[in-house]
Design a protein around this motif. Structure first.
Motif, PDB file in Angstrom:
ATOM      1  N   THR A 198       0.718  -1.106   0.000  1.00 33.19           N
ATOM      2  CA  THR A 198       0.094  -0.062   0.204  1.00 33.19           C
ATOM      3  C   THR A 198       0.945   1.202   0.031  1.00 33.19           C
ATOM      4  OG1 THR A 198      -0.247   0.086   2.235  1.00 33.19           O
ATOM      5  CG2 THR A 198      -1.940  -1.130   1.097  1.00 33.19           C
ATOM      6  N   ARG A 199       2.058   1.024  -0.106  1.00 32.15           N
ATOM      7  CA  ARG A 199       3.114   2.450  -0.161  1.00 32.15           C
ATOM      8  C   ARG A 199       4.207   2.097  -0.920  1.00 32.15           C
ATOM      9  NH1 ARG A 199       7.440   3.694   2.402  1.00 32.15           N
ATOM     10  NH2 ARG A 199       8.010   5.935   2.831  1.00 32.15           N
ATOM     11  N   ILE A 200       4.732   3.144  -1.804  1.00 36.19           N
ATOM     12  CA  ILE A 200       6.135   2.988  -2.471  1.00 36.19           C
ATOM     13  C   ILE A 200       6.712   4.581  -2.136  1.00 36.19           C
ATOM     14  CG2 ILE A 200       5.392   1.626  -3.968  1.00 36.19           C
ATOM     15  CD1 ILE A 200       5.183   3.760  -6.153  1.00 36.19           C
ATOM     16  N   ALA A 201       8.044   4.474  -2.251  1.00 36.92           N
ATOM     17  CA  ALA A 201       8.907   5.956  -2.073  1.00 36.92           C
ATOM     18  C   ALA A 201       9.967   5.528  -2.787  1.00 36.92           C
ATOM     19  CB  ALA A 201       9.199   5.949  -0.513  1.00 36.92           C
ATOM     20  N   ALA A 202      10.772   6.606  -3.200  1.00 41.84           N
ATOM     21  CA  ALA A 202      11.989   6.542  -4.026  1.00 41.84           C
ATOM     22  C   ALA A 202      12.763   7.877  -3.562  1.00 41.84           C
ATOM     23  CB  ALA A 202      11.960   6.306  -5.410  1.00 41.84           C
ATOM     24  N   THR A 203      13.880   7.833  -3.348  1.00 39.70           N
ATOM     25  CA  THR A 203      14.688   8.960  -3.078  1.00 39.70           C
ATOM     26  C   THR A 203      16.086   8.960  -3.946  1.00 39.70           C
ATOM     27  OG1 THR A 203      13.848   9.170  -0.927  1.00 39.70           O
ATOM     28  CG2 THR A 203      15.967  10.574  -1.223  1.00 39.70           C
ATOM     29  N   THR A 204      16.629  10.105  -4.360  1.00 38.24           N
ATOM     30  CA  THR A 204      18.030  10.234  -4.667  1.00 38.24           C
ATOM     31  C   THR A 204      18.617  11.505  -4.301  1.00 38.24           C
ATOM     32  OG1 THR A 204      19.421  10.126  -6.714  1.00 38.24           O
ATOM     33  CG2 THR A 204      17.208  11.283  -6.972  1.00 38.24           C
ATOM     34  N   SER A 205      19.937  11.310  -3.759  1.00 40.10           N
ATOM     35  CA  SER A 205      20.354  12.738  -3.323  1.00 40.10           C
ATOM     36  C   SER A 205      21.924  12.599  -3.792  1.00 40.10           C
ATOM     37  CB  SER A 205      20.467  12.812  -1.882  1.00 40.10           C
ATOM     38  OG  SER A 205      20.914  11.652  -1.191  1.00 40.10           O
ATOM     39  N   GLY A 206      22.621  13.749  -3.245  1.00 39.12           N
ATOM     40  CA  GLY A 206      23.978  14.023  -3.642  1.00 39.12           C
ATOM     41  C   GLY A 206      24.578  13.498  -5.045  1.00 39.12           C
ATOM     42  N   PHE A 207      25.463  12.500  -5.107  1.00 38.83           N
ATOM     43  CA  PHE A 207      25.952  12.209  -6.329  1.00 38.83           C
ATOM     44  C   PHE A 207      25.128  10.759  -6.942  1.00 38.83           C
ATOM     45  CE2 PHE A 207      29.251  14.405  -4.696  1.00 38.83           C
ATOM     46  CZ  PHE A 207      29.766  15.231  -5.813  1.00 38.83           C
ATOM     47  N   ASP A 208      24.101  10.509  -5.989  1.00 39.08           N
ATOM     48  CA  ASP A 208      23.268   9.291  -6.510  1.00 39.08           C
ATOM     49  C   ASP A 208      22.851   9.445  -8.000  1.00 39.08           C
ATOM     50  OD1 ASP A 208      23.601   8.170  -3.922  1.00 39.08           O
ATOM     51  OD2 ASP A 208      21.619   8.809  -3.335  1.00 39.08           O
ATOM     52  N   GLY A 209      22.366   8.227  -8.338  1.00 42.95           N
ATOM     53  CA  GLY A 209      21.874   8.218  -9.813  1.00 42.95           C
ATOM     54  C   GLY A 209      20.454   8.423  -9.694  1.00 42.95           C
ATOM     55  N   GLY A 210      19.369   7.652 -10.537  1.00 45.71           N
ATOM     56  CA  GLY A 210      18.151   7.813 -10.532  1.00 45.71           C
ATOM     57  C   GLY A 210      17.844   6.726  -9.623  1.00 45.71           C
ATOM     58  N   ALA A 211      16.550   6.735  -9.385  1.00 47.00           N
ATOM     59  CA  ALA A 211      15.825   5.362  -8.617  1.00 47.00           C
ATOM     60  C   ALA A 211      14.495   5.418  -9.045  1.00 47.00           C
ATOM     61  CB  ALA A 211      16.085   5.630  -7.162  1.00 47.00           C
ATOM     62  N   SER A 212      14.053   4.161  -9.076  1.00 44.36           N
ATOM     63  CA  SER A 212      12.527   3.991  -9.306  1.00 44.36           C
ATOM     64  C   SER A 212      11.960   2.844  -8.519  1.00 44.36           C
ATOM     65  CB  SER A 212      12.217   3.597 -10.893  1.00 44.36           C
ATOM     66  OG  SER A 212      12.834   2.462 -11.215  1.00 44.36           O
ATOM     67  N   ALA A 213      10.548   2.877  -8.069  1.00 46.87           N
ATOM     68  CA  ALA A 213      10.077   1.858  -7.232  1.00 46.87           C
ATOM     69  C   ALA A 213       8.698   1.590  -7.868  1.00 46.87           C
ATOM     70  CB  ALA A 213       9.844   2.235  -5.741  1.00 46.87           C
ATOM     71  N   GLU A 214       8.212   0.538  -7.828  1.00 45.96           N
ATOM     72  CA  GLU A 214       6.898  -0.090  -8.738  1.00 45.96           C
ATOM     73  C   GLU A 214       6.208  -1.170  -7.798  1.00 45.96           C
ATOM     74  OE1 GLU A 214       5.109  -1.338 -12.832  1.00 45.96           O
ATOM     75  OE2 GLU A 214       7.364  -1.457 -12.437  1.00 45.96           O
ATOM     76  N   THR A 215       5.004  -1.081  -7.722  1.00 46.50           N
ATOM     77  CA  THR A 215       4.248  -1.969  -7.069  1.00 46.50           C
ATOM     78  C   THR A 215       3.364  -2.352  -8.063  1.00 46.50           C
ATOM     79  OG1 THR A 215       4.621  -1.591  -4.599  1.00 46.50           O
ATOM     80  CG2 THR A 215       2.406  -2.574  -5.253  1.00 46.50           C
ATOM     81  N   LEU A 216       2.961  -3.655  -8.199  1.00 47.23           N
ATOM     82  CA  LEU A 216       1.926  -4.156  -8.913  1.00 47.23           C
ATOM     83  C   LEU A 216       0.997  -5.206  -8.351  1.00 47.23           C
ATOM     84  CD1 LEU A 216       1.074  -4.175 -12.339  1.00 47.23           C
ATOM     85  CD2 LEU A 216       2.408  -6.283 -12.268  1.00 47.23           C
ATOM     86  N   LEU A 217      -0.245  -4.788  -7.971  1.00 49.15           N
ATOM     87  CA  LEU A 217      -1.050  -5.800  -7.213  1.00 49.15           C
ATOM     88  C   LEU A 217      -1.942  -6.503  -8.543  1.00 49.15           C
ATOM     89  CD1 LEU A 217      -2.454  -3.176  -4.716  1.00 49.15           C
ATOM     90  CD2 LEU A 217      -0.722  -4.996  -4.390  1.00 49.15           C
ATOM     91  N   GLU A 218      -2.151  -7.740  -8.126  1.00 51.64           N
ATOM     92  CA  GLU A 218      -2.844  -8.538  -9.207  1.00 51.64           C
ATOM     93  C   GLU A 218      -3.970  -9.272  -8.729  1.00 51.64           C
ATOM     94  OE1 GLU A 218       0.695  -9.577 -12.204  1.00 51.64           O
ATOM     95  OE2 GLU A 218       0.464 -11.021 -10.527  1.00 51.64           O
ATOM     96  N   TRP A 219      -5.144  -9.269  -9.249  1.00 53.15           N
ATOM     97  CA  TRP A 219      -6.224 -10.178  -8.785  1.00 53.15           C
ATOM     98  C   TRP A 219      -6.651 -11.031  -9.874  1.00 53.15           C
ATOM     99  CZ3 TRP A 219      -5.742  -5.033  -8.099  1.00 53.15           C
ATOM    100  CH2 TRP A 219      -5.797  -4.419  -6.896  1.00 53.15           C
ATOM    101  N   THR A 220      -6.878 -12.274  -9.522  1.00 50.56           N
ATOM    102  CA  THR A 220      -6.988 -13.486 -10.585  1.00 50.56           C
ATOM    103  C   THR A 220      -8.393 -13.932 -10.440  1.00 50.56           C
ATOM    104  OG1 THR A 220      -4.585 -13.923 -10.912  1.00 50.56           O
ATOM    105  CG2 THR A 220      -6.208 -15.442 -11.447  1.00 50.56           C
ATOM    106  N   ILE A 221      -9.242 -14.017 -11.374  1.00 54.41           N
ATOM    107  CA  ILE A 221     -10.438 -14.726 -11.554  1.00 54.41           C
ATOM    108  C   ILE A 221     -10.261 -15.953 -12.278  1.00 54.41           C
ATOM    109  CG2 ILE A 221     -13.060 -14.694 -12.104  1.00 54.41           C
ATOM    110  CD1 ILE A 221     -12.705 -11.680 -12.341  1.00 54.41           C
ATOM    111  N   PRO A 222     -10.244 -17.306 -11.625  1.00 51.12           N
ATOM    112  CA  PRO A 222      -9.817 -18.617 -12.473  1.00 51.12           C
ATOM    113  C   PRO A 222     -11.070 -18.714 -13.551  1.00 51.12           C
ATOM    114  CG  PRO A 222      -9.862 -18.886  -9.964  1.00 51.12           C
ATOM    115  CD  PRO A 222     -10.515 -17.303 -10.025  1.00 51.12           C
TER     116      PRO A 222
END
Length: 358
Positions: A198-222
């Protein structure tokens, strides 16, 4: 189920294109001012705009018909006639500006498109044929001959046949976040980022490169839960109507350092799959800032989704709810003390309606 669209490189590129656009301008805006069903007709009125000029608007009526397209700014309206037995659909508006940036919003509407009884009557008035002659008397001497009267009648019977529309089978499935499977990605794997249910976060600072965060929720109907509806549709070569509605509360915060090139962005979307084939998608909220900007979206209720007509293959149906954050480094080496952050919290509830097309 991890698919190629979750690969980090493709994810980062998609965010930059959809959230930032090719020219760095603000995305267009679009919203409903009215959505109302009058019997089998749905009327949609909407407002749309863009800072850089005209907007192309597409109206997807959610029943598999060809979307209607409008070009301009300000407001417009459209109407659509639905087939008998349609029920609930999702009408989706998509605005595209000159830079290719897109924003979509969808709302559900219930169509009262019940089919009227069809009555066929074959009737004729009884037909009567009478052959009659007066008695004829001829007198010769003392003998008499006479001709008697003859009558015949023919009657046609009246019949009435009433044809009713076929009964459409329907199943409704509802899920919350606890019912979902979860796939998370962080790029690079050791980045200052987190992804959860239920939460995502990403931080970059100083000489850091980029950053990404992803959540994929999946519901299945058999497939087994759909067999009662799907199997007769496959046997007859028919189609299904599918409506996917995701209601969710979300909040988002972003901020960036002053250095040129610092960026932060987030996006929320949903998709539907059947037998590994995507049959629909809906766009949710997005945001993008850079160069010392800040953004704060307090908790608010949103809705995304889509409706479509599907020729089923007999596989599972899957619904995905994707939330992503991306932060970018600046363009110069001297970045000490600068940082960019993105955080999104969310809580989706999903409603999937599957029914036969009558």
């Amino acid at each position: 189920m991890v698919r190629s669209h979750l690969l980090p490189v493709l994810f980062a590129a998609a965010i930059l294109v959809s959230a930032c656009g090719s020219g760095g301008s603000e995305p267009p805006t679009i919203d409903f001012s009215r959505l109302e069903a009058e019997g089998s007709t749905v009327i949609a009125e909407f407002v749309f705009d863009d800072d850089d000029g005209q907007v192309t608007v597409s109206v997807d009526w959610g029943d598999g018909s060809e979307p209607q397209t409008f070009v301009g700014t300000g407001s417009s309206a459209a109407s659509h006639e639905y087939a008998p037995g349609t029920g609930e659909v999702v009408v989706t508006l998509t605005a595209t500006d000159a830079d290719g940036q897109q924003v979509s919003t969808g709302r559900t509407v219930t169509v009262d498109a019940a089919a009227a009884d069809t009555t066929t009557t074959s009737s004729s008035e009884p037909e009567t044929t009478t052959s009659s002659s007066e008695p004829e008397t001829t007198t010769t001497s003392s003998s008499t001959s006479s001709t008697t009267t003859s009558t015949s009648t023919t009657t046609t019977t009246t019949t009435t046949t009433t044809t009713l529309p076929p009964e459409a089978l329907e199943r409704v499935f509802e899920f919350d976040v606890d019912d979902a499977g979860i796939v998370t990605t962080i790029d690079p794997p050791d980045a200052d980022a987190s992804a959860g249910r239920t939460r995502i976060a990403a931080t970059t600072s100083g000489f850091d490169g980029g950053a990404s965060a992803e959540t994929l929720l999946e519901w299945t109907i058999p497939a087994d839960d759909l067999a009662e509806i799907v199997e007769p549709v496959i046997a007859s070569g028919g189609q299904l109507q599918i409506s996917v509605v995701v209601d969710f509360a979300y909040s988002a915060t972003m901020r960036t350092g002053q250095n040129r090139g610092r960026e932060a962005s987030f996006g929320i979307s949903t998709r539907g799959w059947e037998s590994s084939t995507r049959f629909g998608e809906g766009a949710g909220p997005t945001g993008s800032i850079g160069n010392g900007d800040s953004f704060s979206q307090p908790s608010t209720n949103e809705r995304t989704g889509f409706g479509t007509t599907l020729t089923p293959r007999g596989g599972d149906i899957e619904v995905e709810f994707e939330v992503r954050c991306l932060v970018q480094p600046g363009e110069t080496v001297f970045q000490i003390g600068e940082s960019s952050t993105c955080e999104v919290q969310f809580d989706p509830v999903v409603r999937v309606t599957v029914r036969q097309v009558p």
